[in-house]
Structure formats: structure tokens, C-alpha cells
Motif scaffolding. Structure first.
Motif, short mmCIF file in Angstrom:
data_model
loop_
_atom_site.label_atom_id
_atom_site.label_comp_id
_atom_site.label_asym_id
_atom_site.label_seq_id
_atom_site.Cartn_x
_atom_site.Cartn_y
_atom_site.Cartn_z
N UNK A 213 0.81 -1.22 0.00
CA UNK A 213 0.00 0.00 0.00
C UNK A 213 0.85 1.27 0.00
N UNK A 214 2.07 1.20 -0.51
CA UNK A 214 2.99 2.32 -0.40
C UNK A 214 2.46 3.57 -1.08
N UNK A 215 1.82 3.43 -2.21
CA UNK A 215 1.34 4.61 -2.94
C UNK A 215 0.23 5.34 -2.19
N UNK A 216 -0.59 4.60 -1.45
CA UNK A 216 -1.71 5.23 -0.75
C UNK A 216 -1.29 5.86 0.58
N UNK A 217 -0.31 5.27 1.24
CA UNK A 217 -0.03 5.71 2.62
C UNK A 217 1.29 6.43 2.78
N UNK A 218 2.01 6.68 1.70
CA UNK A 218 3.33 7.28 1.82
C UNK A 218 3.27 8.70 2.34
N UNK A 219 2.27 9.47 1.91
CA UNK A 219 2.20 10.87 2.31
C UNK A 219 1.98 11.03 3.80
N UNK A 220 1.15 10.19 4.41
CA UNK A 220 0.86 10.32 5.85
C UNK A 220 1.76 9.46 6.71
N UNK A 221 2.63 8.67 6.09
CA UNK A 221 3.51 7.80 6.87
C UNK A 221 2.74 6.81 7.71
N UNK A 222 1.74 6.17 7.13
CA UNK A 222 0.88 5.27 7.89
C UNK A 222 1.62 4.01 8.31
N UNK A 223 1.27 3.51 9.47
CA UNK A 223 1.81 2.26 9.98
C UNK A 223 0.78 1.16 9.78
N UNK A 224 1.20 0.03 9.21
CA UNK A 224 0.31 -1.11 9.03
C UNK A 224 0.20 -1.85 10.36
N UNK A 252 -4.44 0.38 8.93
CA UNK A 252 -3.34 1.26 9.31
C UNK A 252 -3.82 2.20 10.40
N UNK A 253 -2.95 3.09 10.83
CA UNK A 253 -3.33 4.03 11.87
C UNK A 253 -4.13 5.21 11.32
N UNK A 254 -4.53 5.16 10.03
CA UNK A 254 -5.34 6.21 9.44
C UNK A 254 -6.54 5.69 8.66
N UNK A 255 -6.48 4.46 8.18
CA UNK A 255 -7.53 3.99 7.28
C UNK A 255 -7.58 2.47 7.26
N UNK A 256 -8.61 1.98 6.57
CA UNK A 256 -8.78 0.55 6.32
C UNK A 256 -8.75 0.35 4.81
N UNK A 257 -8.02 -0.69 4.36
CA UNK A 257 -7.87 -0.96 2.93
C UNK A 257 -8.36 -2.38 2.63
N UNK A 258 -9.01 -2.50 1.48
CA UNK A 258 -9.40 -3.83 1.01
C UNK A 258 -8.92 -4.00 -0.42
#
Length: 681
Positions: A213-224, A252-258
Motif C-alpha cells: 500500500x505504499x502509494x496510498x499511505x506514503x504521504x501520511x507515513x501510515x503504519x500497518x 493502518x493508523x489512518x484507514x482501512x484498505x481492502x
């Protein structure tokens, strides 16, 4: 030299009277330290006379970590601590806490500190020493090698390392760890828990550094934080409308991905936001084939950003623990961001808040891997979930928002969760420039506002739990039995109602006349508020008198005569009969509403004209006559219409009113069936 001789004589005395027998059973760190203390020429700096033997050994370890001689560490404490903290009755425990907190603050800055067995043993020994801090509580070293600790020691020391426990949920963690050991925590269990925490932290680090999920979470630095659906035997099914797709679910600490599963790869992830204010909610959901609701193994996500609710199903052979775990950790992240938005938390404090939620999920992952005779309650072990459930949880969050973990007062030391996270290579924004050492939400020798709020909430929760236990105990099965209980409980009310009905129908003319005259005087004299106040005062006096008269006596049980037992068919018929009666009431209500609609919209002009004239007359009467007389007129009209004098006219006017009402047709109704247009993907 006199102090050295005195210290050595004390230590040798412990050996002579057998106080160190528990240490001599095997070569342990305690034994080695004791030998070193005995032979050291600086024994006077390694022994504090106010402390117990175990506390002395623990403080000596802390001084080594801090690279400060024990006596110098004590001098620093004496200079910095307040007079209340240095009170002789509390001095030993407060100095022990001071030493432990400072040592933990330094120890947790070492990379991978949790995997160090010495750190794990030291943390547990701090709890042992906390229970017996002074010579009065432990005059001799009679602690067994397999000694255990209680909940107070755990709740005091463990929150000093935020990843181990939190002030809000430390009690639950302790209770879960000690379920099979009689409420006492043993080192073997504590060590296994910390090893599980280390494993969960390393998993968190490796997942967060991966390219997933690097493209989606790179800006916010999300942790899986968690991932599921990668094993074919445990799929995750996404239901949208009538379409169903298996795939991989990631939190992640910001969202849920499916990510929907294709033949050999995954589709582009669908993002379900948790950080933004999108009016999201997550709740349990039932699923089943062809739209049936049979299996309680799914959760539903809905927000304003999506047109249709999404259902995530996590099937398993029995139970729904897998779904409950995911539901709890998703809510934890969602509640954490709501907390951040509500109190406008920014910068380092925002990173601290998110990390508290992340550490809670890490603890749940560690506890899941431990065997226990009771199931793990995820909501009780997650801080923001717990605050959502606990009485006064909103006050706990308010206290948490106003407190500053990095603030320093006399005798208070703390270490930030972000500093400890950096020891595992987890970077959260910027670091604080404030000076000081972090120790979570605890302070030396006193309860912080957060601890006080938690204790008050826990006390309220116990009262609520006890009350709920009584509620569960009085619940009975069967419609007929519940109706019998309700009938007995409402007996005083029904009796009062029967007496009023007799007065209303003038079955006892003398009593009815007396009642009418008294209430006429009350209404005319404007005494209604005083009568109502007197009734409330009488109820309060009755309660107090009942309490005083029944003081010390057991509560009388409420006795109900059980109705004859009903078989399944009879119960079904009773339910069907009740439903039929309810349906008739609803039909009658709809008829009344439709007739009123016809009157208001003048669908039937002749009836509407009469209705309008009656409304004008009532309006003029209410407008020009004082309200006291209006109430009096209504009371006399209603109460005297069944008196011997007015009964014939009342029957005649009632008949005319019914005839007029029955002559009004109901407004027409057309039922339209809407065909749902659902496209199948």
C-alpha cells in the motif's frame, strides 16, 4: 568507616539468620548482587537503610543503569522531591518509584529493549520491591524464588513503560494475565507477555517498512497495524450490495484498505477512511447466502463518502472472535482520531495519541497468543474503546487531553511513547524539544489527574456492574411469566387507577363529590404546584422512613405467583395473539390519522366546516378566559359528566359525537411498491 561496618554487619546478619535462603537455592542475579554488595568497599553507597533488602537490590540496579551511585541518587531525590513526597511513612516507596522511573526511562531508549531478559526481569523485580519497599514491610528476605505481585504494584510500575500497559486499561491486562493464578502475577506469565509484545512490535515495524500500500499511505507515513485474508483457509469477504469478493483486509493508523483477490494478484486497494470526519461508524453485522441474516461474523462500515454500506465478513468455524477483534481495533483507530479532532490535538501530542492507540492494538496481539481460561475482551483492553464503555469515560478523555505527559513537576518524571517507539525504529513525526524523562502517565508519590479520573470511573463501573448483575438475576423466561411479574409490580398503580375510575364514574357519589370539591378549590386557588410538590416530598419522606426502618435487615424478596407453564405451541399462539392485537391498534391509529388528514385538508367540506367552527370557539375561549378557569372548566366538564345529574345528557352527546366521527371517511391511501435496481458486478 562506621557506616561501612554497619552495612556489612546488616548484610552478614541476613546470611546468619537464613534470610537469604531463597537466594541460595540457585545462582541468581540477586545472589550475585548480594555477594558484590557484601564485598564492595563502597557498601555505604550501595545500601539505603530506609529500604527493604529487595528494594535495596533493585535501587542498586537502577543506579547502575543511571551511572549514578546509590547515595548520590538519594541525595538528588532529597533535593528535588517535595516535603509530602519525603514523608517518613512514604519515603521508601517514593524513593523506590523515583529510582525505577528514571531507570526505565533510560532502559527503554535502547534498541529492542523488550527482548533483553535483564530488562524484563528488572521490571518484574521493581513490582516485587514496590510491594515491600521498606524494612517494616520486609524485615527479612523471605521472598520465594517464584514470588508473585499484585494488581497495585503492576498498575503502578507497568504504565511507566507505555507499551506494557496504560493507566486506563492496566487493571484489565492484569486480570487477564492472572485469571489462572488467583489474582497474582507470576514472572513466567509476565515474561511471556513481554516476549509477545516484542514479537508484535517487530511485526509492526516489518509490516510498516514493507512496500504494501505504499502509494496510498506514503504521504501520511501510515503504519500497518494488522492484516488478514492472506491465507486461503481464512478469507475476508467484502459484500457491497449483492456482490461479494474475497480479498485482503489491511488496517493502518489512518484507514482501512481492502484489496480484492484476482487470479494471481490483488486489485488496487479500496480506501475506507478513519482519520477524516466523514460521519463513519462501524458495527456488527449478520450475513448469509442470498441476503439471509444467519451468521454473526461480519462488520459494517458506512460513511458519507460512499453511497452504499460495505460489509466485511471474517468467517470462522465457531464463534465470532475474529470479527470482534477486527471490530475493536478499527474502532480504536476511529475513536482515536475523533479524540484528536474534538480536542484539536496537534504536533507531538497528536503522535502520542495515535501511538497510545497503536500500543493498545499491539497489546491485544500479544495477549491473543497467550493461553487463558477466559476469552479476551478486546474492548476492555483498548484505551479508547474502554473510555467509550466506562461510566465517566468522557471525563477520562478530557483529563487525558488537558494533561501533558512531558511536563515536569517536583518529583514527577515521564517518558514519551514516541521516544520509546523510536527504540524499535518506529518514527512518528517530530520529537519533543522539552526537557525531562518520560514515564507514561504516572508520577512519583502521587496520583495524576488521569489516574484519579480512572479510579473514579472504575469505582462507578463496579457499581454499574453490580447493578447489572442484579438485573440479569431477576430476568425470567416466557411471555406469560414476564406478564405475571409486571402485573404484580404494577399492582399499586392499577389499584390507584381503579379507585380513580370509580370516582370518575360516580360509583360512590359522596366520595366523588368530595374529590370534585377539593380539586375545584385547588385549581381555583392556584395550588396545583404546591400539591405536586407535596406529593414529591411525601415520596422522599416515605423512602427515608423505609430506609431507616429496614436498616440492617435483608431486603424482602418480591414474590410472584408463577402462571401455569406453557409449551412451545402455546407460547407461539400467545405471541401471535399479541401481534394481532398490536396490528389492530396500529390500524385504528392510522384510521384516526387519515380522518384528521381529511378534516385538515377539507377533503370532506361539511365535516371540515364543523370542525373549524369548533376550533374557533375553543380558541376564543382559551384566548379570553384566564388559564386557571380554562383548566377548571375542563376538569369540571370531564369529572362531572357521569354524575347522576349529567349522565343522560352525556350519553346523548357522546352518541352524537360518535355518529359524527363515524360519518367522516378516511383519506385515500395508495401503496406503491418500489423495485430496487441493484447492478451485479
Amino acid at each position: 568507616m562506621a557506616a561501612v561496618s554497619k552495612t556489612r554487619s546488616i548484610i552478614e546478619g541476613f546470611v546468619r539468620d537464613g534470610s537469604f535462603k531463597w537466594l541460595l537455592k540457585s545462582r541468581s542475579p540477586f545472589h550475585e548482587e548480594f555477594e558484590e554488595m557484601k564485598l564492595s568497599p563502597s557498601a555505604d553507597r550501595n545500601w539505603v537503610f530506609e529500604l527493604s533488602p529487595v528494594a535495596n537490590i533493585v535501587v542498586r540496579r537502577c543506579s547502575k543503569i543511571l551511572d549514578i551511585p546509590t547515595r548520590e541518587l538519594q541525595d538528588i531525590f532529597n533535593r528535588e522531591a517535595s516535603d509530602a513526597t519525603k514523608d517518613p511513612s512514604l519515603y521508601a516507596r517514593n524513593f523506590l518509584e523515583y529510582s525505577c522511573f528514571r531507570a526505565l526511562a533510560v532502559s527503554t531508549q535502547v534498541n529492542g529493549y523488550m527482548e533483553d531478559k535483564k530488562f524484563r526481569r528488572l521490571t518484574f523485580d521493581m513490582m516485587l520491591a514496590w510491594e515491600v519497599p521498606d524494612t517494616a514491610s520486609q524485615p527479612t528476605m523471605d521472598i520465594e524464588e517464584d514470588a508473585s505481585v499484585g494488581i497495585e504494584a503492576f498498575s503502578r510500575i507497568a504504565p511507566a513503560v507505555p507499551v506494557i500497559a496504560d493507566v486506563i486499561i492496566s487493571d484489565y491486562i492484569f486480570e487477564f494475565l492472572t485469571t489462572s493464578t488467583g489474582g497474582r502475577l507470576q514472572y513466567s506469565t509476565f515474561d511471556k507477555y513481554l516476549i509477545g509484545l516484542d514479537r508484535a512490535l517487530r511485526k509492526l515495524k516489518s509490516q510498516s517498512e514493507s512496500s504494501l500500500l505504499s502509494s496510498q499511505r506514503s504521504e501520511r507515513g501510515e503504519k500497518i497495524l494488522e492484516m488478514d485474508g492472506t491465507v486461503t483457509t481464512q478469507p475476508v469477504l467484502q459484500h457491497v450490495g449483492i456482490s461479494t469478493w474475497p480479498g485482503r483486509l489491511t488496517l493502518t493508523d489512518h484507514a482501512m484498505y481492502f484489496e480484492a483477490l484476482r487470479v494471481v494478484s490483488y486489485d488496487k486497494p479500496t480506501v475506507y477512511e478513519l482519520a477524516d470526519d466523514l460521519k463513519q461508524f462501524v458495527k456488527p453485522e449478520l450475513t448469509g447466502p442470498w441476503g439471509t441474516r444467519l451468521f454473526d461474523k461480519a462488520f459494517l462500515y458506512k460513511s458519507v463518502s460512499i453511497s452504499e454500506a460495505v460489509v466485511m465478513e471474517l468467517p470462522e468455524l465457531k464463534g465470532h472472535a475474529r470479527r470482534d477483534y477486527w471490530l475493536a481495533i478499527i474502532r480504536e483507530i476511529l475513536y482515536a482520531h475523533r479524540f484528536i479532532r474534538k480536542f484539536q490535538i496537534m504536533g507531538v501530542a497528536r503522535d502520542e495519541t495515535l501511538l497510545k492507540a497503536i500500543y493498545g492494538i499491539v497489546r491485544m496481539q500479544a495477549l491473543k497468543d497467550m493461553s487463558s481460561p477466559i476469552p479476551l475482551c478486546f474492548e476492555a483492553g483498548l484505551m479508547f474503546n474502554a473510555c467509550d464503555q466506562l461510566p465517566g469515560g468522557d471525563r477520562i478523555l478530557e483529563t487525558l487531553a488537558t494533561s501533558r505527559n512531558s511536563s515536569i513537576t517536583s518529583g514527577m518524571f515521564s517518558i514519551s511513547a514516541t521516544t520509546m517507539a523510536s527504540s524499535y525504529g518506529l518514527v512518528f513525526g517530530t520529537t519533543s524539544n522539552e526537557s525531562g524523562i518520560v514515564v507514561g502517565d504516572v508520577s512519583v508519590g502521587m496520583l495524576t489527574p488521569l489516574e484519579k479520573a480512572v479510579k473514579e470511573s472504575r469505582s462507578s463501573y463496579k457499581m454499574v456492574a453490580n447493578a447489572q448483575a442484579t438485573v440479569d438475576g431477576v430476568k425470567v423466561e416466557g411471555i406469560d411469566t414476564n406478564l405475571a411479574v409486571m402485573k404484580e409490580l404494577l399492582y399499586p398503580v392499577t389499584e390507584l387507577g381503579n379507585r380513580l375510575v370509580k370516582l370518575f364514574y360516580w360509583e360512590e357519589p359522596v366520595m366523588s363529590l368530595s374529590f370534585c370539591l377539593v380539586f375545584t378549590y385547588v385549581i381555583y386557588g392556584g395550588l396545583i404546584s404546591y400539591v405536586f410538590a407535596s406529593l414529591l416530598g411525601f415520596l422522599a419522606l416515605f423512602i427515608l422512613m423505609t430506609r431507616w426502618s429496614s436498616r440492617g435487615r435483608p431486603v424482602d424478596e418480591f414474590k410472584v405467583i408463577a402462571p401455569p407453564p406453557m409449551n412451545t405451541m402455546e407460547q407461539l399462539l400467545a405471541v401471535q395473539n399479541a401481534i394481532s392485537q398490536a396490528e389492530e391498534l396500529i390500524q385504528d391509529g392510522n384510521v384516526v390519522l387519515l380522518k384528521l388528514r381529511g378534516l385538515l385538508l377539507s377533503i370532506f367540506p361539511q365535516a371540515s366546516d364543523r370542525f373549524a367552527v369548533a376550533l374557533v370557539i375553543i380558541a376564543v375561549f382559551v384566548a379570553f378566559v384566564p388559564m386557571r378557569f380554562v383548566i377548571l372548566a375542563v376538569f369540571l366538564e370531564e369529572f362531572t359528566k357521569y354524575s347522576p345529574i349529567r349522565t343522560p345528557s352525556t350519553e346523548r352527546w357522546s352518541r352524537r359525537l360518535r355518529e359524527w366521527w363515524f360519518s367522516i371517511p378516511a383519506a385515500p391511501v395508495v401503496l406503491e411498491i418500489v423495485k430496487e435496481d441493484k447492478k451485479k458486478k
